[in-house]
Design a protein around this motif. Sequence first.
Motif, PDB file in Angstrom:
ATOM      1  N   ALA A   1      -0.172 -24.381  -0.849  1.00  0.00           N
ATOM      2  CA  ALA A   1      -0.265 -25.403  -0.133  1.00  0.00           C
ATOM      3  C   ALA A   1       0.520 -25.367   1.028  1.00  0.00           C
ATOM      4  O   ALA A   1       0.374 -26.125   2.018  1.00  0.00           O
ATOM      5  CB  ALA A   1       0.329 -26.693  -1.145  1.00  0.00           C
ATOM      6  N   THR A   2       1.526 -24.326   1.187  1.00  0.00           N
ATOM      7  CA  THR A   2       2.321 -24.236   2.363  1.00  0.00           C
ATOM      8  C   THR A   2       2.401 -22.460   2.837  1.00  0.00           C
ATOM      9  O   THR A   2       2.438 -21.808   1.504  1.00  0.00           O
ATOM     10  CB  THR A   2       4.003 -24.664   2.229  1.00  0.00           C
TER      11      THR A   2
ATOM     12  N   CYS B   1      -1.173 -27.649   3.510  1.00  0.00           N
ATOM     13  CA  CYS B   1      -2.439 -28.250   3.027  1.00  0.00           C
ATOM     14  C   CYS B   1      -2.392 -29.253   1.969  1.00  0.00           C
ATOM     15  O   CYS B   1      -1.119 -29.315   1.493  1.00  0.00           O
ATOM     16  CB  CYS B   1      -3.301 -26.926   2.140  1.00  0.00           C
ATOM     17  N   THR B   2      -3.342 -29.870   1.909  1.00  0.00           N
ATOM     18  CA  THR B   2      -3.236 -31.110   1.058  1.00  0.00           C
ATOM     19  C   THR B   2      -3.221 -30.926  -0.428  1.00  0.00           C
ATOM     20  O   THR B   2      -2.902 -31.519  -1.330  1.00  0.00           O
ATOM     21  CB  THR B   2      -4.388 -32.144   1.258  1.00  0.00           C
ATOM     22  N   SER B   3      -3.503 -29.374  -0.931  1.00  0.00           N
ATOM     23  CA  SER B   3      -3.580 -28.903  -2.032  1.00  0.00           C
ATOM     24  C   SER B   3      -3.787 -27.350  -1.925  1.00  0.00           C
ATOM     25  O   SER B   3      -4.030 -27.062  -0.883  1.00  0.00           O
ATOM     26  CB  SER B   3      -4.894 -29.415  -2.784  1.00  0.00           C
ATOM     27  N   PRO B   4      -3.309 -26.742  -2.738  1.00  0.00           N
ATOM     28  CA  PRO B   4      -3.258 -25.037  -2.839  1.00  0.00           C
ATOM     29  C   PRO B   4      -4.550 -24.593  -2.471  1.00  0.00           C
ATOM     30  O   PRO B   4      -5.897 -24.878  -3.161  1.00  0.00           O
ATOM     31  CB  PRO B   4      -2.786 -24.720  -4.072  1.00  0.00           C
ATOM     32  N   LEU B   5      -4.813 -24.168  -1.317  1.00  0.00           N
ATOM     33  CA  LEU B   5      -6.055 -23.254  -0.628  1.00  0.00           C
ATOM     34  C   LEU B   5      -5.897 -21.994  -0.467  1.00  0.00           C
ATOM     35  O   LEU B   5      -5.105 -21.447  -0.028  1.00  0.00           O
ATOM     36  CB  LEU B   5      -6.676 -24.198   0.387  1.00  0.00           C
TER      37      LEU B   5
ATOM     38  N   THR C   1      -3.414 -28.100   7.973  1.00  0.00           N
ATOM     39  CA  THR C   1      -2.994 -28.236   9.497  1.00  0.00           C
ATOM     40  C   THR C   1      -2.396 -27.074   9.711  1.00  0.00           C
ATOM     41  O   THR C   1      -1.720 -26.500   8.841  1.00  0.00           O
ATOM     42  CB  THR C   1      -2.383 -29.490   9.629  1.00  0.00           C
ATOM     43  N   ALA C   2      -2.359 -26.719  11.067  1.00  0.00           N
ATOM     44  CA  ALA C   2      -1.840 -25.585  11.533  1.00  0.00           C
ATOM     45  C   ALA C   2      -0.961 -25.900  12.755  1.00  0.00           C
ATOM     46  O   ALA C   2      -1.338 -26.748  13.532  1.00  0.00           O
ATOM     47  CB  ALA C   2      -2.619 -24.156  11.762  1.00  0.00           C
ATOM     48  N   ALA C   3       0.283 -25.279  13.020  1.00  0.00           N
ATOM     49  CA  ALA C   3       1.246 -25.615  14.118  1.00  0.00           C
ATOM     50  C   ALA C   3       1.773 -24.142  14.252  1.00  0.00           C
ATOM     51  O   ALA C   3       2.077 -23.600  13.349  1.00  0.00           O
ATOM     52  CB  ALA C   3       2.014 -26.603  14.007  1.00  0.00           C
ATOM     53  N   VAL C   4       2.010 -23.861  15.539  1.00  0.00           N
ATOM     54  CA  VAL C   4       2.869 -22.838  16.226  1.00  0.00           C
ATOM     55  C   VAL C   4       4.294 -23.272  16.561  1.00  0.00           C
ATOM     56  O   VAL C   4       4.494 -24.161  17.164  1.00  0.00           O
ATOM     57  CB  VAL C   4       2.361 -22.158  17.221  1.00  0.00           C
ATOM     58  N   LEU C   5       5.297 -22.366  15.832  1.00  0.00           N
ATOM     59  CA  LEU C   5       6.551 -23.002  15.995  1.00  0.00           C
ATOM     60  C   LEU C   5       7.504 -21.603  16.277  1.00  0.00           C
ATOM     61  O   LEU C   5       7.064 -20.500  16.113  1.00  0.00           O
ATOM     62  CB  LEU C   5       7.226 -23.485  14.467  1.00  0.00           C
ATOM     63  N   PRO C   6       8.874 -21.818  17.053  1.00  0.00           N
ATOM     64  CA  PRO C   6       9.289 -23.320  17.152  1.00  0.00           C
ATOM     65  C   PRO C   6       8.505 -23.903  18.446  1.00  0.00           C
ATOM     66  O   PRO C   6       8.911 -24.931  18.876  1.00  0.00           O
ATOM     67  CB  PRO C   6      10.873 -22.692  17.415  1.00  0.00           C
TER      68      PRO C   6
ATOM     69  N   GLY D   1     -19.320 -43.118   0.915  1.00  0.00           N
ATOM     70  CA  GLY D   1     -18.062 -42.425   1.108  1.00  0.00           C
ATOM     71  C   GLY D   1     -17.956 -41.181   1.087  1.00  0.00           C
ATOM     72  O   GLY D   1     -19.564 -40.656   1.074  1.00  0.00           O
ATOM     73  N   GLN D   2     -17.305 -40.220   1.007  1.00  0.00           N
ATOM     74  CA  GLN D   2     -17.492 -38.846   0.901  1.00  0.00           C
ATOM     75  C   GLN D   2     -16.495 -38.240  -0.286  1.00  0.00           C
ATOM     76  O   GLN D   2     -15.093 -38.800  -0.107  1.00  0.00           O
ATOM     77  CB  GLN D   2     -17.158 -38.115   2.328  1.00  0.00           C
ATOM     78  N   VAL D   3     -16.749 -37.203  -0.922  1.00  0.00           N
ATOM     79  CA  VAL D   3     -15.863 -36.393  -1.728  1.00  0.00           C
ATOM     80  C   VAL D   3     -15.512 -35.168  -1.069  1.00  0.00           C
ATOM     81  O   VAL D   3     -16.444 -34.327  -0.891  1.00  0.00           O
ATOM     82  CB  VAL D   3     -16.331 -36.423  -3.033  1.00  0.00           C
ATOM     83  N   SER D   4     -14.144 -34.718  -0.774  1.00  0.00           N
ATOM     84  CA  SER D   4     -14.354 -33.499   0.126  1.00  0.00           C
ATOM     85  C   SER D   4     -13.341 -32.513  -0.568  1.00  0.00           C
ATOM     86  O   SER D   4     -12.309 -33.121  -1.447  1.00  0.00           O
ATOM     87  CB  SER D   4     -13.797 -33.629   1.528  1.00  0.00           C
ATOM     88  N   THR D   5     -13.199 -31.393  -0.092  1.00  0.00           N
ATOM     89  CA  THR D   5     -12.030 -30.540  -0.638  1.00  0.00           C
ATOM     90  C   THR D   5     -10.836 -30.721   0.165  1.00  0.00           C
ATOM     91  O   THR D   5     -10.810 -31.290   0.899  1.00  0.00           O
ATOM     92  CB  THR D   5     -12.502 -28.918  -0.308  1.00  0.00           C
ATOM     93  N   GLY D   6      -9.655 -30.001  -0.270  1.00  0.00           N
ATOM     94  CA  GLY D   6      -8.431 -30.155   0.448  1.00  0.00           C
ATOM     95  C   GLY D   6      -8.699 -29.727   1.912  1.00  0.00           C
ATOM     96  O   GLY D   6      -9.529 -28.896   2.297  1.00  0.00           O
ATOM     97  N   THR D   7      -7.611 -30.022   2.773  1.00  0.00           N
ATOM     98  CA  THR D   7      -7.614 -29.764   4.374  1.00  0.00           C
ATOM     99  C   THR D   7      -6.388 -29.085   4.454  1.00  0.00           C
ATOM    100  O   THR D   7      -5.385 -29.611   4.151  1.00  0.00           O
ATOM    101  CB  THR D   7      -8.039 -30.751   5.109  1.00  0.00           C
TER     102      THR D   7
END
Length: 232
Positions: free
Chosen positions: A196-197, A79-83, A41-46, A33-39
């Motif tokens: 995280a956001t 993000c899945t955690s504060p980054l 995602t990005a989206a342009v809105l609206p 398996g793998q142990v990774s840092t948080g990740t």
Amino acid sequence: MKNGIFKYSLLAGAMAFSGLVMANPSATLAVKGQVSTGTCTAAVLPTANIDLGNISADSLPPTGSLEALGKTNYLRITCTSPLKYQVSLTDNRADSAIPAAETSQGAAFEGRVLGLGKTSDNVNIGGYYISLQNITTKFGGTDYQDMLSRSAASGASWTKAPAGVAITPLNNKAGSTDRAYVAMAASGSLEPEASATAEFRFMTSAYISSALRDITDQQTIDGNVTFNVDYL
């Protein structure tokens, strides 16, 4: 008789020898398996598409360019955690950007203009720039964070950026790197903060070149830019 005795004796010896080397059966289980840092995602809105509408060639000035209405968009990062991260731009139509001197911003703005594609006769349609208005860590909120900018992906010092700072695309024709990266920070800090956001609010201002006054058929505006999010 002798031959028969010899054969049976040989068989018995082979059975006895086989019993001495017989091994117990076994099986192997691999745990991977793998142990990774948080990740993030990005989206342009609206919407990820900006429509400047139908612009008449008759409305273009004799020289320079016509400034189109500015449009506001948000780059929402989850993000899945504060980054900690920084945002930059890559102009996917960099070879079609008109000179900054042909815009209302003037020649000093060179390097910050992105391309709007080319006509069927290979004429640059125009240009636009993207300016950062504010950053909030709450979707739709008003807890605005300080904005930071710097000229290199790493090693360069962060400075506080004013509202409306134009981001220089990484692959601009002028080779400029000024304010190519932006990030957010807690009030009074020059160190990017983890979250995280976040929502980065951008304003897009476009210019249509006067070179299109003489077109004989309809041309399609075709700007395209990539927002890069790099973890720090």
